[in-house]
Design a protein around this motif. Structure first.
Motif, PDB file in Angstrom:
ATOM      1  N   ARG A  24       0.840  -1.188   0.000  1.00  0.00           N
ATOM      2  CA  ARG A  24       0.000   0.000   0.000  1.00  0.00           C
ATOM      3  C   ARG A  24       0.887   1.254   0.000  1.00  0.00           C
ATOM      4  NH1 ARG A  24      -4.765  -1.769   4.333  1.00  0.00           N
ATOM      5  NH2 ARG A  24      -5.391  -3.622   3.164  1.00  0.00           N
ATOM      6  N   LYS A  25       0.313   2.330  -0.678  1.00  0.00           N
ATOM      7  CA  LYS A  25       0.993   3.614  -0.780  1.00  0.00           C
ATOM      8  C   LYS A  25       2.369   3.446  -1.409  1.00  0.00           C
ATOM      9  CE  LYS A  25      -1.523   5.660   3.064  1.00  0.00           C
ATOM     10  NZ  LYS A  25      -1.456   6.330   4.380  1.00  0.00           N
ATOM     11  N   VAL A  26       2.351   2.782  -2.592  1.00  0.00           N
ATOM     12  CA  VAL A  26       3.583   2.557  -3.339  1.00  0.00           C
ATOM     13  C   VAL A  26       3.623   3.569  -4.479  1.00  0.00           C
ATOM     14  CG1 VAL A  26       4.930   0.903  -4.641  1.00  0.00           C
ATOM     15  CG2 VAL A  26       3.519   0.136  -2.745  1.00  0.00           C
ATOM     16  N   CYS A  27       4.749   4.163  -4.752  1.00  0.00           N
ATOM     17  CA  CYS A  27       4.871   5.119  -5.845  1.00  0.00           C
ATOM     18  C   CYS A  27       4.754   4.405  -7.175  1.00  0.00           C
ATOM     19  CB  CYS A  27       6.189   5.870  -5.731  1.00  0.00           C
ATOM     20  SG  CYS A  27       7.623   4.806  -5.920  1.00  0.00           S
ATOM     21  N   ALA A  75       5.743   0.704  -8.243  1.00  0.00           N
ATOM     22  CA  ALA A  75       4.694  -0.210  -8.719  1.00  0.00           C
ATOM     23  C   ALA A  75       5.117  -0.892 -10.017  1.00  0.00           C
ATOM     24  CB  ALA A  75       3.399   0.573  -8.942  1.00  0.00           C
ATOM     25  N   LEU A 125      -3.294  -4.270  -3.701  1.00  0.00           N
ATOM     26  CA  LEU A 125      -2.748  -2.936  -4.026  1.00  0.00           C
ATOM     27  C   LEU A 125      -3.794  -1.851  -3.752  1.00  0.00           C
ATOM     28  CD1 LEU A 125      -0.940  -3.780  -7.381  1.00  0.00           C
ATOM     29  CD2 LEU A 125       0.126  -3.416  -5.154  1.00  0.00           C
ATOM     30  N   ASN A 151      -3.512   2.927  -3.831  1.00  0.00           N
ATOM     31  CA  ASN A 151      -2.179   3.331  -4.278  1.00  0.00           C
ATOM     32  C   ASN A 151      -2.218   4.310  -5.449  1.00  0.00           C
ATOM     33  OD1 ASN A 151      -0.050   1.878  -2.699  1.00  0.00           O
ATOM     34  ND2 ASN A 151      -1.375   0.155  -3.263  1.00  0.00           N
ATOM     35  N   LEU A 178      -2.796   4.107  -8.738  1.00  0.00           N
ATOM     36  CA  LEU A 178      -1.916   3.648  -9.816  1.00  0.00           C
ATOM     37  C   LEU A 178      -2.205   4.340 -11.146  1.00  0.00           C
ATOM     38  CD1 LEU A 178      -1.925  -0.165  -9.033  1.00  0.00           C
ATOM     39  CD2 LEU A 178      -0.161   1.500  -8.475  1.00  0.00           C
ATOM     40  N   ASN A 232      -7.867   3.091  -6.810  1.00  0.00           N
ATOM     41  CA  ASN A 232      -6.690   3.301  -7.655  1.00  0.00           C
ATOM     42  C   ASN A 232      -6.990   4.119  -8.906  1.00  0.00           C
ATOM     43  OD1 ASN A 232      -4.221   1.921  -6.592  1.00  0.00           O
ATOM     44  ND2 ASN A 232      -5.696   0.229  -6.448  1.00  0.00           N
TER      45      ASN A 232
END
Length: 620
Positions: free
Chosen positions: A17-20, A24, A42, A45, A47, A73
């Motif tokens: 979670r909260k991945v750039c 990603a 996911l 995030n 996306l 997302n």
């Protein structure tokens, strides 16, 4: 794959979670070739487009991911990126659960998703709550679900979709769940049926091998019996040669006594009258015997006809064996009658002898009485044996008929149980066109293979039966040859009788020669009695062999009947299954056509008659 992420992705459930966006991309590219991660979360995030494209590539290449959570997302904002995601979903054949809540999916994205769902056959749970799908998107999803039969659970709350379309979607998902449950049951049942069919095939193969072994044994026994009959024929020929030599010696004596016959012409007159009377009586007895034989033959033919109607081909061999036994018994009776007539002629000739031979005549009469008693005892024993054999055959036939009736009752009960079970299966099964069509094709192929195998087995059994019938016809030919030889022996015996009568007339004139000739005749009679006793013993052995062969033939007939009944029951059951499957498919088609027409009419009435409602946007 990146070394730092390799250990992290080896876990079966992954949460990121909260991945750039760059992270990603790296994460998703690292999961392309992964074979252990089954769950990927996911959620939240953001996306967007790049993430949607990478997710589409991941779904197209990964073959182990089962569940994918993509809530919050914003994947539906960019139509092109979401279409790439839908293309990857369409080509995926592993994913079963997909969560797309709060992704701003509009009716265009819903149409792309519907196209992907038409091609996908593995997704079972789909969550599309809190998006902007609307009426058009709902209709496209409804059309896609009519072709997709794998989705069991579909969440569509908060998408500005009317209630009737939501109900239609729920109904279609419910039908899909019912179809999957019925497909599972049908697969399990088909597996059970295939196992049962394999076991039946193995049992039939074993029965066929046992039948072939029994037929080989019967062939060996018939060859042995043919060898014994050939030996007996050789013995009979030797006896005939000895009798011919005795006849030649008697003809030489007749030539020596022709000079003395001139004085005994008066006596010959009287003896000629007596002989004519005796011949007339013999002819009457022969006519009676021929009539009795004809009656017995007619009765036996009537019995054989009944047996042929009741037991078809196998009983023909039994009837032929019975005919052989009757013919042998008739031969024995004819030989006994001939012996009895010879004894009467000897008693008449000894009564005319002089007082000097009274003691010898008394001794001869005593011996003749003893031989008569022995012959009568033997006749009674033979009659008892024949009656016992006939009773045994009738009892065995009755037992076979009772067994056939029992087997037919069991078959009827099994058919009723099968019909009940099939009716229950028809009520429980749901409406699945495509997969049931495949099952039907597979069942037809398997049934055709089974039918072809059964037809080959029936052909082999029929060929074996034809070989047995040919063997029986060969035995009949040998028996007819033996009968012809016996008739020739009877004619020779009649000629011998005439000659012995002439010799007795000559011996009445010469006392001393008569005593010597009477002693010789005694010796010859004893030899003949010994030969007849040997023939009786040989006939007893033949009777025992015939009874053993009849028992084996009865066992074979019962086995053949059981095999044929099993095959008929299998064919009827398979045909009934095909009929039931066809009826189920027709019912399912009619129900689906009715439902489609009902949905179309409901949608048209709603669109034409009812106004569109205003729905509020979902709360985050």
């Amino acid at each position: 794959m990146i070394p730092g992420l390799q250990r992290w992705c080896s876990v079966t459930a992954c949460s990121a979670r909260k991945v750039c966006i760059l992270c990603a991309k790296v994460l998703l590219t690292g999961l392309f070739g992964n074979t252990t991660v089954k769950v990927l979360d996911l959620k939240g995030n953001n996306l967007r487009s790049t993430g949607a494209e990478m997710l589409g590539k991941l779904l197209a290449r990964n073959n182990t991911l089962r569940r994918l959570v993509l809530e919050w997302n914003a994947l539906g904002v960019w139509d092109e990126a979401f279409s790439l995601f839908c293309d990857g979903l369409a080509s995926n054949s592993v994913l079963t659960q997909l969560d797309l809540r709060n992704n701003q999916i509009n009716h265009h994205g819903a149409s792309e998703l519907a196209l992907a769902l038409k091609r996908n056959t593995t997704v079972q749970v789909l969550d599309l709550r809190w998006n902007n799908i609307g009426l058009l998107g709902g209709r496209t999803l409804l059309e896609a679900l009519q072709k997709n039969h794998s989705i069991v659970q579909l969440e569509m709350a908060g998408n500005n979709i009317p209630s009737d379309t939501l109900k239609a979607l729920e109904q279609t998902t419910g039908h899909n769940s019912d179809r999957q449950s019925t497909l599972r049951e049908s697969r399990s049942r088909t597996q059970v049926l295939s196992k049962e069919i394999q076991t039946l095939k193995e049992e039939k193969g074993r029965q066929y091998l046992s039948l072939m072994n029994t037929i080989d044994r019967q062939r060996e026994e018939m060859g042995r019996s043919n060898g014994s009959t050939s030996i007996q024929i050789g013995q009979l020929q030797e006896a005939l040669n000895e009798r011919k030599s005795a006849v030649n010696s008697l003809t030489a004596k007749l030539q020596m006594t022709e000079a003395a016959l001139a004085l005994s012409e008066q006596k010959n007159h009287n003896m000629g009258e007596l002989l004519t009377r005796v011949k007339a009586e013999k002819e009457e007895q022969r006519e009676r015997q021929s009539r009795e034989r004809k009656k017995e033959q007619e009765d036996s033919a009537h019995r054989e006809g009944k047996l042929l109607r009741e037991i078809q081909n196998l009983t023909e061999t039994n009837a032929q064996l019975m005919n052989k036994v009757e013919e042998k018994e008739r031969r024995c009776k004819s030989q006994q009658q001939q012996i009895f007539e010879l004894k009467q002629e000897l008693t008449n000739s000894t009564a005319e002898l002089k007082l000097q031979l009274t003691q010898a005549e008394d001794r001869l009469e005593i011996e003749k009485r003893r031989s008569k008693q022995a012959l009568q005892d033997m006749d009674s024993l033979r009659q008892k044996e024949v009656e016992h054999m006939t009773r045994h055959l009738e009892e065995s036939e009755r037992a076979l008929q009772e067994r056939i009736f029992k087997l037919e009752g069991q078959r009827i009960q099994l058919e009723e149980e099968l019909s009940k079970a099939k009716a229950v299966c028809v009520t429980e099964r749901a409406q699945a066109e495509e997969e049931l069509g495949r099952v039907r094709a597979q069942a037809r192929l398997e049934e055709q293979e089974l039918v072809s195998g059964l037809e080959e087995k029936l052909r082999s059994v029929r060929s074996n039966l034809q070989e047995v019938q040919l063997h029986c016809s060969q035995q009949k030919q040998t028996i007819s040859e033996l009968q012809a030889k016996n008739s020739q022996q009877g004619s020779e015996i009649n000629a011998m009788r005439r000659r012995t009568e002439e010799l007795q007339q000559d011996l009445s004139a010469k006392d001393q020669e008569k005593v010597a000739e009477v002693s010789r005749v005694k010796v010859e009679l004893q030899e003949q009695i010994g030969h007849l006793q040997a023939e009786r013993t040989a006939q007893g052995g033949l009777k025992e062999k015939i009874s053993a062969l009849e028992r084996e033939i009865k066992v074979l007939s019962s086995n053949h009947r059981e095999v044929l009944l099993d095959k008929e029951s299998e064919m009827s059951s398979m045909l009934e299954k095909l009929r039931l499957k066809e009826a189920e498919i027709q019912r399912m088609r009619e129900d689906e056509a009715n439902r489609a027409s009902y949905l179309q009419s409901a949608i048209l009435t709603y669109v034409q008659g009812s106004p569109l409602g205003h729905y509020s946007s979902p709360k985050k």
